[in-house]
Design a protein around this motif. Structure first.
Motif, PDB file in Angstrom:
ATOM      1  N   MET A  86       0.763  -1.187   0.067  1.00  0.00           N
ATOM      2  CA  MET A  86      -0.106  -0.099   0.118  1.00  0.00           C
ATOM      3  C   MET A  86       0.902   1.235   0.028  1.00  0.00           C
ATOM      4  O   MET A  86       0.579   2.126  -0.783  1.00  0.00           O
ATOM      5  CB  MET A  86      -0.944   0.061   1.216  1.00  0.00           C
ATOM      6  CG  MET A  86      -1.816   1.196   1.361  1.00  0.00           C
ATOM      7  SD  MET A  86      -2.939   1.030   3.043  1.00  0.00           S
ATOM      8  CE  MET A  86      -3.318  -0.517   2.751  1.00  0.00           C
ATOM      9  N   ALA A  87       1.791   1.259   0.843  1.00  0.00           N
ATOM     10  CA  ALA A  87       2.847   2.452   1.030  1.00  0.00           C
ATOM     11  C   ALA A  87       3.550   2.518  -0.354  1.00  0.00           C
ATOM     12  O   ALA A  87       3.717   3.671  -0.823  1.00  0.00           O
ATOM     13  CB  ALA A  87       3.732   2.436   1.949  1.00  0.00           C
ATOM     14  N   GLU A  88       3.967   1.464  -0.971  1.00  0.00           N
ATOM     15  CA  GLU A  88       4.702   1.775  -2.333  1.00  0.00           C
ATOM     16  C   GLU A  88       3.692   2.271  -3.543  1.00  0.00           C
ATOM     17  O   GLU A  88       4.325   3.002  -4.201  1.00  0.00           O
ATOM     18  CB  GLU A  88       5.382   0.249  -2.506  1.00  0.00           C
ATOM     19  CG  GLU A  88       6.568   0.124  -1.447  1.00  0.00           C
ATOM     20  CD  GLU A  88       7.050  -1.536  -1.618  1.00  0.00           C
ATOM     21  OE1 GLU A  88       6.221  -2.072  -2.426  1.00  0.00           O
ATOM     22  OE2 GLU A  88       8.047  -1.665  -1.117  1.00  0.00           O
ATOM     23  N   THR A  89       2.584   1.721  -3.263  1.00  0.00           N
ATOM     24  CA  THR A  89       1.754   2.159  -4.352  1.00  0.00           C
ATOM     25  C   THR A  89       1.353   3.764  -4.149  1.00  0.00           C
ATOM     26  O   THR A  89       1.257   4.556  -5.133  1.00  0.00           O
ATOM     27  CB  THR A  89       0.323   1.427  -4.245  1.00  0.00           C
ATOM     28  OG1 THR A  89       0.788  -0.121  -4.451  1.00  0.00           O
ATOM     29  CG2 THR A  89      -0.586   1.861  -5.634  1.00  0.00           C
ATOM     30  N   ILE A  90       1.171   3.965  -2.892  1.00  0.00           N
ATOM     31  CA  ILE A  90       0.725   5.517  -2.573  1.00  0.00           C
ATOM     32  C   ILE A  90       2.135   6.415  -3.025  1.00  0.00           C
ATOM     33  O   ILE A  90       1.770   7.293  -3.723  1.00  0.00           O
ATOM     34  CB  ILE A  90       0.385   5.720  -1.224  1.00  0.00           C
ATOM     35  CG1 ILE A  90      -1.024   4.955  -0.981  1.00  0.00           C
ATOM     36  CG2 ILE A  90       0.156   7.184  -0.917  1.00  0.00           C
ATOM     37  CD1 ILE A  90      -1.384   4.920   0.487  1.00  0.00           C
ATOM     38  N   ALA A  91       3.091   5.759  -2.753  1.00  0.00           N
ATOM     39  CA  ALA A  91       4.519   6.737  -3.066  1.00  0.00           C
ATOM     40  C   ALA A  91       4.485   6.978  -4.546  1.00  0.00           C
ATOM     41  O   ALA A  91       5.006   7.585  -5.159  1.00  0.00           O
ATOM     42  CB  ALA A  91       5.628   5.846  -2.429  1.00  0.00           C
ATOM     43  N   GLY A  92       4.228   5.567  -5.365  1.00  0.00           N
ATOM     44  CA  GLY A  92       4.502   5.669  -6.723  1.00  0.00           C
ATOM     45  C   GLY A  92       3.480   6.696  -7.301  1.00  0.00           C
ATOM     46  O   GLY A  92       3.830   7.555  -8.304  1.00  0.00           O
ATOM     47  N   VAL A  93       2.243   6.645  -6.842  1.00  0.00           N
ATOM     48  CA  VAL A  93       1.157   7.759  -7.513  1.00  0.00           C
ATOM     49  C   VAL A  93       1.510   9.048  -7.079  1.00  0.00           C
ATOM     50  O   VAL A  93       1.402   9.971  -7.800  1.00  0.00           O
ATOM     51  CB  VAL A  93       0.025   7.393  -7.008  1.00  0.00           C
ATOM     52  CG1 VAL A  93      -1.324   8.456  -7.555  1.00  0.00           C
ATOM     53  CG2 VAL A  93      -0.518   6.029  -7.487  1.00  0.00           C
ATOM     54  N   GLY A  94       2.194   9.293  -5.834  1.00  0.00           N
ATOM     55  CA  GLY A  94       2.488  10.579  -5.463  1.00  0.00           C
ATOM     56  C   GLY A  94       3.818  11.106  -6.229  1.00  0.00           C
ATOM     57  O   GLY A  94       3.764  12.286  -6.456  1.00  0.00           O
ATOM     58  N   THR A  95       4.387  10.024  -6.492  1.00  0.00           N
ATOM     59  CA  THR A  95       5.714  10.539  -7.310  1.00  0.00           C
ATOM     60  C   THR A  95       5.159  11.135  -8.799  1.00  0.00           C
ATOM     61  O   THR A  95       5.699  12.380  -9.517  1.00  0.00           O
ATOM     62  CB  THR A  95       6.819   9.782  -7.657  1.00  0.00           C
ATOM     63  OG1 THR A  95       7.095   9.172  -6.310  1.00  0.00           O
ATOM     64  CG2 THR A  95       7.966   9.895  -8.531  1.00  0.00           C
ATOM     65  N   GLU A  96       4.240  10.561  -9.240  1.00  0.00           N
ATOM     66  CA  GLU A  96       3.621  10.857 -10.688  1.00  0.00           C
ATOM     67  C   GLU A  96       2.832  12.089 -10.579  1.00  0.00           C
ATOM     68  O   GLU A  96       2.953  12.921 -11.586  1.00  0.00           O
ATOM     69  CB  GLU A  96       2.548   9.826 -11.080  1.00  0.00           C
ATOM     70  CG  GLU A  96       3.304   8.357 -11.519  1.00  0.00           C
ATOM     71  CD  GLU A  96       2.050   7.173 -11.695  1.00  0.00           C
ATOM     72  OE1 GLU A  96       0.949   7.673 -11.922  1.00  0.00           O
ATOM     73  OE2 GLU A  96       2.538   6.122 -11.966  1.00  0.00           O
TER      74      GLU A  96
END
Length: 390
Positions: free
Chosen positions: A307-317
């Motif tokens: 979950m954290a990694e997915t949110i971090a990835g979307v946040g970076t985008e």
């Protein structure tokens, strides 16, 4: 007659009310005592999205949806006299019961919070069920959002409600044992048992909707007008982990995973949780459950670190500076547990339609960026004091 919805000022209750108002001309009676606002305030937290007064929310229902079938009653469901009057006057055909103190961490703070949580949650449910019996409304469909947390974290796939037990060469279907891990979750386990008993003794049709950890900032309907927005808590006590991670990303704060974070938890988007409740509430009378039925209202189990990694990835985008950081776990839990949970009955209810986690997260982050000042001003609420002071 009509639909009575309790907890109408709450995170799930309000968007459920809005969707019901948009889909039916049936009389819709909303009930709340605004306790959620007081509980959040008591821990020094706040909603990232503005939560309008109920009068403004109702005005928006009329303005945006043309709803003229909605009325609001302020009152405390733990008071028997209030509930008796409510049921006697309105004689609902359906009750959607979403009123509760919903936070496990809050219920763990002290004896006072544990006692308040158990009294508030269980007394309200018992009052409603007994009032239906005493006023001759045993055909009223009683729908309650309990929680998948009543199951605990067993090592086998969690069934949708019951389990097969074998002893001494005999087998029988039995209710799943309460394995709740907090004073809050135990209230819902007791509610589940009380609803089962009410069905057996009073013949009240019951839908026990065991709702997973719910994330999301809006539904299709609440996005139509800022006054229709539901609350979005992101603090340690009332903000679920997905909300806390999203708020941390917006604030440029590391996404803090407790321990290894490999344990999987059941999740559902707010959009999907609301849809399940609305479909049950508006089911054709001939198709409404006449029995005691359990729904595992969950669309997916996700590990905390994924979950954290997915949110971090979307946040970076979205141009956010995001990073995942592991911190000491303040909770006693198996950080590698791989939960499996059956949900066939719920999937059939919503026709297999559900929101992907990435889509839900993107919607949250985009909306929270509009309220980043509120989040950064309250970033000290992200972690419990045992970690934030370390």
């Amino acid at each position: 007659m009509g639909i009575l919805l309790t907890g109408a000022d709450g995170y799930i209750g309000w968007p459920t009310a809005v969707r019901l108002a948009s889909r039916t001309d049936e009389r819709l009676i909303l009930v709340d005592n605004f306790a959620r606002r007081d509980w959040v305030k008591s821990v020094g937290a706040t909603s990232a999205t503005p939560v309008e007064p109920m009068s403004d929310r109702l005005a928006a229902l009329r303005d945006e949806l043309g709803a003229r079938n909605v009325s609001f009653v302020e009152g405390d469901l733990t008071e028997s006299s209030f509930v008796d009057r409510l049921i006697r006057v309105h004689e609902p055909e359906t009750i959607v019961h979403t009123a509760a103190q919903p936070s496990a961490p809050y219920s763990q703070v002290s004896r006072e919070q544990a006692n308040d949580t158990q009294h508030n949650n269980m007394q309200a449910t018992r009052n409603l069920l007994w009032s239906l019996e005493e006023h001759g409304l045993q055909e009223t469909h009683f729908i309650e959002t309990t929680t998948t947390g009543v199951y605990g974290a067993p090592e086998f796939p969690i069934p949708e409600g019951g389990a097969t037990m074998e002893h001494g060469g005999e087998r029988d279907e039995v209710p799943f044992p309460a394995m709740a891990g907090s004073w809050y979750h135990l209230t819902k386990a007791h509610d589940a048992a009380n609803m089962r008993l009410a069905h057996e003794q009073f013949d009240i049709p019951v839908s026990d909707v065991r709702t997973a950890i719910t994330y999301g900032v809006e539904t299709t309907e609440t996005a139509a007008d800022p006054r229709l927005a539901t609350r979005f808590d992101f603090d340690y006590y009332f903000g679920v982990v997905a909300h806390r991670f999203c708020a941390q990303a917006v604030a440029g704060y590391p996404l803090t995973v407790y321990g290894r974070g490999e344990q999987r938890k059941p999740f559902i988007a707010l959009e999907d949780a609301v849809e399940g409740l609305v479909r049950l509430a508006l089911a054709d009378p001939a198709e409404r459950p006449a029995d005691h039925t359990v729904y595992n209202q969950v669309t997916r189990a996700i590990s905390i670190v994924e979950m954290a990694e997915t949110i971090a990835g979307v946040g970076t985008e979205l141009g956010l500076d995001t990073a995942v950081e592991h911190v000491e776990n303040p909770r006693s839990e198996d950080e590698t547990h791989k939960m499996e949970i059956e949900n066939d009955r719920y999937e059939a209810l919503i026709d297999g339609q559900s929101t992907t986690f990435e889509t839900g997260v993107r919607s949250i982050l985009e909306r929270l960026l509009e309220h980043d000042e509120v989040i950064t001003a309250n970033e000290d609420r992200f972690l419990p004091s045992v970690l934030s002071e370390g």
